[in-house]
Design a protein around this motif. Sequence first.
Motif, PDB file in Angstrom:
ATOM      1  N   ALA A  48       0.830  -1.200   0.000  1.00  0.00           N
ATOM      2  CA  ALA A  48       0.000   0.000   0.000  1.00  0.00           C
ATOM      3  C   ALA A  48       0.866   1.252   0.000  1.00  0.00           C
ATOM      4  CB  ALA A  48      -0.929   0.002   1.212  1.00  0.00           C
ATOM      5  N   SER A  49       0.252   2.367  -0.365  1.00  0.00           N
ATOM      6  CA  SER A  49       0.944   3.645  -0.363  1.00  0.00           C
ATOM      7  C   SER A  49       0.011   4.724   0.168  1.00  0.00           C
ATOM      8  CB  SER A  49       1.409   4.013  -1.779  1.00  0.00           C
ATOM      9  OG  SER A  49       2.085   5.258  -1.769  1.00  0.00           O
ATOM     10  N   LEU A  50       0.555   5.582   1.026  1.00  0.00           N
ATOM     11  CA  LEU A  50      -0.195   6.714   1.542  1.00  0.00           C
ATOM     12  C   LEU A  50       0.034   7.897   0.606  1.00  0.00           C
ATOM     13  CD1 LEU A  50      -1.928   7.884   3.847  1.00  0.00           C
ATOM     14  CD2 LEU A  50       0.205   8.463   5.026  1.00  0.00           C
ATOM     15  N   CYS A  51      -1.027   8.380  -0.011  1.00  0.00           N
ATOM     16  CA  CYS A  51      -0.930   9.427  -1.027  1.00  0.00           C
ATOM     17  C   CYS A  51      -1.366  10.760  -0.435  1.00  0.00           C
ATOM     18  CB  CYS A  51      -1.806   9.082  -2.231  1.00  0.00           C
ATOM     19  SG  CYS A  51      -1.419   7.498  -2.986  1.00  0.00           S
ATOM     20  N   VAL A  52      -0.396  11.575  -0.077  1.00  0.00           N
ATOM     21  CA  VAL A  52      -0.659  12.870   0.551  1.00  0.00           C
ATOM     22  C   VAL A  52      -0.095  14.011  -0.293  1.00  0.00           C
ATOM     23  CG1 VAL A  52      -0.237  14.306   2.584  1.00  0.00           C
ATOM     24  CG2 VAL A  52      -0.648  11.851   2.856  1.00  0.00           C
ATOM     25  N   THR A  53       1.135  13.864  -0.759  1.00  0.00           N
ATOM     26  CA  THR A  53       1.884  14.954  -1.376  1.00  0.00           C
ATOM     27  C   THR A  53       1.225  15.469  -2.649  1.00  0.00           C
ATOM     28  OG1 THR A  53       3.908  13.939  -0.529  1.00  0.00           O
ATOM     29  CG2 THR A  53       4.153  15.665  -2.197  1.00  0.00           C
ATOM     30  N   GLU A  54       1.090  16.809  -2.704  1.00  0.00           N
ATOM     31  CA  GLU A  54       0.603  17.480  -3.897  1.00  0.00           C
ATOM     32  C   GLU A  54       1.608  18.570  -4.271  1.00  0.00           C
ATOM     33  OE1 GLU A  54      -4.148  16.621  -3.029  1.00  0.00           O
ATOM     34  OE2 GLU A  54      -3.463  18.693  -3.264  1.00  0.00           O
ATOM     35  N   ILE A  55       1.211  19.478  -5.128  1.00  0.00           N
ATOM     36  CA  ILE A  55       2.136  20.522  -5.566  1.00  0.00           C
ATOM     37  C   ILE A  55       2.464  21.491  -4.438  1.00  0.00           C
ATOM     38  CG2 ILE A  55       2.476  22.447  -7.169  1.00  0.00           C
ATOM     39  CD1 ILE A  55       2.582  19.658  -8.432  1.00  0.00           C
ATOM     40  N   GLY A  56       1.494  21.793  -3.592  1.00  0.00           N
ATOM     41  CA  GLY A  56       1.695  22.763  -2.519  1.00  0.00           C
ATOM     42  C   GLY A  56       2.443  22.183  -1.339  1.00  0.00           C
ATOM     43  N   PRO A  57       2.630  22.986  -0.291  1.00  0.00           N
ATOM     44  CA  PRO A  57       3.337  22.522   0.913  1.00  0.00           C
ATOM     45  C   PRO A  57       2.523  21.456   1.639  1.00  0.00           C
ATOM     46  CG  PRO A  57       2.371  24.690   1.281  1.00  0.00           C
ATOM     47  CD  PRO A  57       2.216  24.412  -0.176  1.00  0.00           C
ATOM     48  N   PRO A  58       3.182  20.606   2.457  1.00  0.00           N
ATOM     49  CA  PRO A  58       2.488  19.533   3.172  1.00  0.00           C
ATOM     50  C   PRO A  58       1.701  20.065   4.364  1.00  0.00           C
ATOM     51  CG  PRO A  58       4.807  19.536   3.748  1.00  0.00           C
ATOM     52  CD  PRO A  58       4.633  20.590   2.697  1.00  0.00           C
ATOM     53  N   HIS A  59       0.556  20.632   4.095  1.00  0.00           N
ATOM     54  CA  HIS A  59      -0.269  21.243   5.126  1.00  0.00           C
ATOM     55  C   HIS A  59      -1.731  20.952   4.808  1.00  0.00           C
ATOM     56  CE1 HIS A  59      -2.299  24.427   7.456  1.00  0.00           C
ATOM     57  NE2 HIS A  59      -1.230  24.396   8.228  1.00  0.00           N
ATOM     58  N   PRO A  60      -2.580  20.759   5.821  1.00  0.00           N
ATOM     59  CA  PRO A  60      -3.992  20.436   5.552  1.00  0.00           C
ATOM     60  C   PRO A  60      -4.679  21.411   4.602  1.00  0.00           C
ATOM     61  CG  PRO A  60      -3.516  20.135   7.869  1.00  0.00           C
ATOM     62  CD  PRO A  60      -2.293  20.736   7.268  1.00  0.00           C
ATOM     63  N   ARG A  61      -4.363  22.701   4.698  1.00  0.00           N
ATOM     64  CA  ARG A  61      -5.017  23.689   3.842  1.00  0.00           C
ATOM     65  C   ARG A  61      -4.538  23.631   2.390  1.00  0.00           C
ATOM     66  NH1 ARG A  61      -8.359  26.873   6.485  1.00  0.00           N
ATOM     67  NH2 ARG A  61      -8.123  27.163   8.740  1.00  0.00           N
ATOM     68  N   SER A  62      -3.469  22.882   2.146  1.00  0.00           N
ATOM     69  CA  SER A  62      -2.936  22.799   0.785  1.00  0.00           C
ATOM     70  C   SER A  62      -3.523  21.641  -0.014  1.00  0.00           C
ATOM     71  CB  SER A  62      -1.408  22.654   0.838  1.00  0.00           C
ATOM     72  OG  SER A  62      -0.825  23.769   1.474  1.00  0.00           O
ATOM     73  N   ILE A  63      -4.308  20.783   0.613  1.00  0.00           N
ATOM     74  CA  ILE A  63      -4.853  19.620  -0.080  1.00  0.00           C
ATOM     75  C   ILE A  63      -5.943  20.067  -1.054  1.00  0.00           C
ATOM     76  CG2 ILE A  63      -6.047  17.419   0.190  1.00  0.00           C
ATOM     77  CD1 ILE A  63      -3.123  17.484   1.168  1.00  0.00           C
ATOM     78  N   ALA A  64      -5.701  19.799  -2.340  1.00  0.00           N
ATOM     79  CA  ALA A  64      -6.644  20.205  -3.385  1.00  0.00           C
ATOM     80  C   ALA A  64      -7.472  19.038  -3.901  1.00  0.00           C
ATOM     81  CB  ALA A  64      -5.885  20.864  -4.541  1.00  0.00           C
ATOM     82  N   SER A  65      -7.023  17.800  -3.709  1.00  0.00           N
ATOM     83  CA  SER A  65      -7.806  16.637  -4.127  1.00  0.00           C
ATOM     84  C   SER A  65      -9.117  16.634  -3.355  1.00  0.00           C
ATOM     85  CB  SER A  65      -7.037  15.342  -3.858  1.00  0.00           C
ATOM     86  OG  SER A  65      -5.835  15.325  -4.577  1.00  0.00           O
TER      87      SER A  65
END
Length: 262
Positions: A48-65
């Motif tokens: 399994a893989s935990l998919c968190v990282t997006e283009i923005g910084p690793p912060h809850p407010r940066s999650i766009a998915s």
Amino acid sequence: MQRAHAERGTFERALLGGRLADRLGYAFASGYTEALVALVPALLGRRASLCVTEIGPPHPRSIASTLDGLTLRGDKSFVTLGTSAETLLVLVKRGERDGRPDLALVRVDLPREGVTLCDRPALPFCPELTHATARFDVAIEPDETLVGDGWTDYVKPFRTIEDLHVVAAATGFLSRFVDVERLVALAERASAMNASTPEMHVALQDAFDALDETVSAARLGSDRDQARLLRDQALLKVAQKARAIRTRSARAALAKRGGPST
């Protein structure tokens, strides 16, 4: 045999997986996999893989998915284990709650229509570990959204849980070449603690310090293996800065309440 293996704890399985690995990269894969099982026990037996990282910084407010009803849409820029993963745990935003992002973790088993994985170039260390980007436009079932807050209950504690299991797996790997009795004792001490406590963060840093010393002193059986270890030990320093911040905060918390800080 499989049942006996399943009945071991995730820490013990990470140690064993590292012992069976012929290189640090494969040991890491064992530790990462078992860390996710510790987080979500239903993943036992799956990569399994935990998919968190997006283009923005690793912060809850940066999650766009997003999770809109029963449709998951978005992109993740770094999927550990890449196209070899069998299950993805995807952090998504499903709205706002009390002025903050309402985040959830969604389980997506692969292959799945609406999920596209593309391999990323190999890293300069542990190149045998694949990584990928992921794009989602996929319908999910109601029971594929995990219970609880995606960030607080899963992503945040995973940082510590992953560190612990990676230490265990790396220790198992090194046990083929050097005496790791002290390292095992430090890792086991950390494994007995709650991942959210300052005591755990301090104990885990002690284990990482010992691991770094052990890797630096290790002499493997061949020049090829030794060169590969020197190349791949950078893997153990990937989250070093974040871990140092957590350790400083933990020691400050322990000092404030009069507890031991080492």
